[in-house]
Scaffold this motif. Structure first.
Motif, PDB file in Angstrom:
ATOM      1  N   ALA A  56       0.811  -1.217   0.000  1.00 14.17           N
ATOM      2  CA  ALA A  56       0.000   0.000   0.000  1.00 14.17           C
ATOM      3  C   ALA A  56       0.841   1.263   0.000  1.00 14.17           C
ATOM      4  O   ALA A  56       0.431   2.293  -0.543  1.00 14.17           O
ATOM      5  CB  ALA A  56      -0.935  -0.020   1.211  1.00 14.17           C
ATOM      6  N   LYS A  81      -2.033  -8.657   6.155  1.00  6.91           N
ATOM      7  CA  LYS A  81      -1.342  -7.516   5.545  1.00  6.91           C
ATOM      8  C   LYS A  81      -1.064  -7.778   4.066  1.00  6.91           C
ATOM      9  O   LYS A  81      -1.203  -6.871   3.233  1.00  6.91           O
ATOM     10  CB  LYS A  81      -0.035  -7.213   6.271  1.00  6.91           C
ATOM     11  CG  LYS A  81       0.683  -5.972   5.734  1.00  6.91           C
ATOM     12  CD  LYS A  81       1.947  -5.677   6.482  1.00  6.91           C
ATOM     13  CE  LYS A  81       2.565  -4.356   6.012  1.00  6.91           C
ATOM     14  NZ  LYS A  81       2.787  -4.277   4.559  1.00  6.91           N
ATOM     15  N   ARG A 127      -2.860  -9.510   2.078  1.00  5.92           N
ATOM     16  CA  ARG A 127      -4.134  -9.319   1.375  1.00  5.92           C
ATOM     17  C   ARG A 127      -4.430  -7.830   1.198  1.00  5.92           C
ATOM     18  O   ARG A 127      -4.823  -7.400   0.107  1.00  5.92           O
ATOM     19  CB  ARG A 127      -5.271 -10.000   2.142  1.00  5.92           C
ATOM     20  CG  ARG A 127      -6.626  -9.883   1.450  1.00  5.92           C
ATOM     21  CD  ARG A 127      -7.738 -10.477   2.308  1.00  5.92           C
ATOM     22  NE  ARG A 127      -9.037 -10.293   1.689  1.00  5.92           N
ATOM     23  CZ  ARG A 127      -9.633 -11.166   0.896  1.00  5.92           C
ATOM     24  NH1 ARG A 127      -9.031 -12.315   0.606  1.00  5.92           N
ATOM     25  NH2 ARG A 127     -10.822 -10.914   0.386  1.00  5.92           N
ATOM     26  N   ARG A 128      -4.247  -7.038   2.256  1.00  7.16           N
ATOM     27  CA  ARG A 128      -4.496  -5.599   2.150  1.00  7.16           C
ATOM     28  C   ARG A 128      -3.587  -4.965   1.097  1.00  7.16           C
ATOM     29  O   ARG A 128      -4.025  -4.135   0.289  1.00  7.16           O
ATOM     30  CB  ARG A 128      -4.290  -4.919   3.505  1.00  7.16           C
ATOM     31  CG  ARG A 128      -5.341  -5.268   4.552  1.00  7.16           C
ATOM     32  CD  ARG A 128      -5.274  -4.311   5.731  1.00  7.16           C
ATOM     33  NE  ARG A 128      -3.973  -4.342   6.393  1.00  7.16           N
ATOM     34  CZ  ARG A 128      -3.649  -5.174   7.389  1.00  7.16           C
ATOM     35  NH1 ARG A 128      -4.542  -6.069   7.820  1.00  7.16           N
ATOM     36  NH2 ARG A 128      -2.455  -5.118   7.952  1.00  7.16           N
ATOM     37  N   ASP A 129      -2.329  -5.350   1.122  1.00 11.04           N
ATOM     38  CA  ASP A 129      -1.375  -4.784   0.171  1.00 11.04           C
ATOM     39  C   ASP A 129      -1.719  -5.177  -1.260  1.00 11.04           C
ATOM     40  O   ASP A 129      -1.635  -4.353  -2.186  1.00 11.04           O
ATOM     41  CB  ASP A 129       0.042  -5.243   0.512  1.00 11.04           C
ATOM     42  CG  ASP A 129       0.635  -4.493   1.684  1.00 11.04           C
ATOM     43  OD1 ASP A 129       0.175  -3.363   1.968  1.00 11.04           O
ATOM     44  OD2 ASP A 129       1.565  -5.026   2.321  1.00 11.04           O
ATOM     45  N   ALA A 137      -4.607  -3.212  -2.394  1.00 12.98           N
ATOM     46  CA  ALA A 137      -4.216  -1.813  -2.608  1.00 12.98           C
ATOM     47  C   ALA A 137      -3.502  -1.644  -3.946  1.00 12.98           C
ATOM     48  O   ALA A 137      -3.724  -0.660  -4.666  1.00 12.98           O
ATOM     49  CB  ALA A 137      -3.317  -1.345  -1.468  1.00 12.98           C
TER      50      ALA A 137
END
Length: 279
Positions: free
Chosen positions: A133, A178, A180-182, A185
């Motif tokens: 991100a 994290k 997955r979030r990245d 993003a």
């Protein structure tokens, strides 16, 4: 007959004359894995094109595999321009993907864009950079300028010091979340795909299902949409035998044997013979 068919080994698929990002996206949609190998010179690039490899990655790994550095952090932008040009001039069909070297994009979007433009001018058709991100602004700037981007998550070699070595990433719930979030993003920022390196197979499979864009695994299990290896590892030239590496040849042994036979024949004056000499 159309050349818009998906990339893949299907008997009813027509191989496109030129691999584009849309072909990788279609391969994901059809569930047909595609292959990527690193390449740094005309001989390897042409051999891999003839073998049908869909994507050639001019990786910053050139610093460790060709130039003798201990880490990819020593690879310079000029190195990347030189080797990207060599590969791009040598092939016509594979997609040519090039790494942004360490230090060329971390400071912000304008730096990333300037170096990305130079890589494209050298022959890259897409660029790859490491991070999640935190580099979304750089990805947006590149994509906004018409430069396709592939992300890189998991073990990121340019951060080897911060990661305390070559370590699998995403083994616990927090680090998997994290990842997955990245990944999401990067997708939201416009990335056309993401490399997953040293990620547990289950986590990589879940990410592949969650993302609309293709994933490319290296040490990330069989469920990724594509796979990539450093070509010297793949061909048994580097001597690296990591858990995730399969050597499909023994070029290291063959090269040493050839050199030994050459040296022996020179020492015995068996080479050059009359057939190798001029009158």
């Amino acid at each position: 007959m159309s050349t818009e068919s998906p990339v893949g080994p299907s008997s009813d698929a027509v191989r496109p004359a030129k691999i584009r990002l849309r072909h990788l996206q279609r391969a994901k949609q059809k569930g047909r894995p595609f292959s990527m190998l690193t390449a740094y010179d005309q001989f390897s690039a042409r051999a891999f094109e003839e073998a049908g490899i869909e994507v050639l990655l001019v990786g910053d790994s050139v610093g460790t595999t060709v130039l003798g550095h201990a880490s990819t952090t020593a690879t310079t932008h000029q190195d990347m321009l030189t080797f990207t040009g060599a590969v791009a001039r040598s092939v016509t069909r594979p997609l040519v993907l090039a790494d942004l070297a360490f230090g060329t994009y971390e400071s912000g979007p304008s730096d990333a864009l300037r170096h990305g433009v130079e890589l494209v001018r050298a022959g890259a058709e897409a660029v790859k950079l490491e991070g999640g991100a935190e580099i979304a602004p750089q990805v947006r700037a590149l994509v906004g300028a018409g430069i396709p981007v592939i992300g890189h998550l998991g073990f990121t070699p340019q951060s080897v010091n911060a990661l305390s070595g070559h370590r699998v990433q995403g083994r616990d719930e927090a680090t998997a979340a994290k990842l997955r979030r990245d990944a999401l993003a990067l997708q939201e920022a416009g990335a056309a795909g993401v490399v997953l390196e040293l990620v547990p197979a289950e986590v990589a499979g879940e990410l592949t299902e969650a993302l609309a864009i293709p994933t490319i695994g290296i040490g990330a299990g069989p469920r990724c949409d594509g796979q990539v290896l450093v070509w010297q590892d793949m061909a048994g030239l580097s001597g690296f035998h990591g858990t995730f590496v399969k050597a499909f040849a023994d070029l290291g042994d063959q090269l040493r044997d050839a050199a030994q036979r050459y040296r022996a024949e020179v020492g015995e004056r068996a080479y050059p013979g009359p057939e190798h000499s001029f009158e």
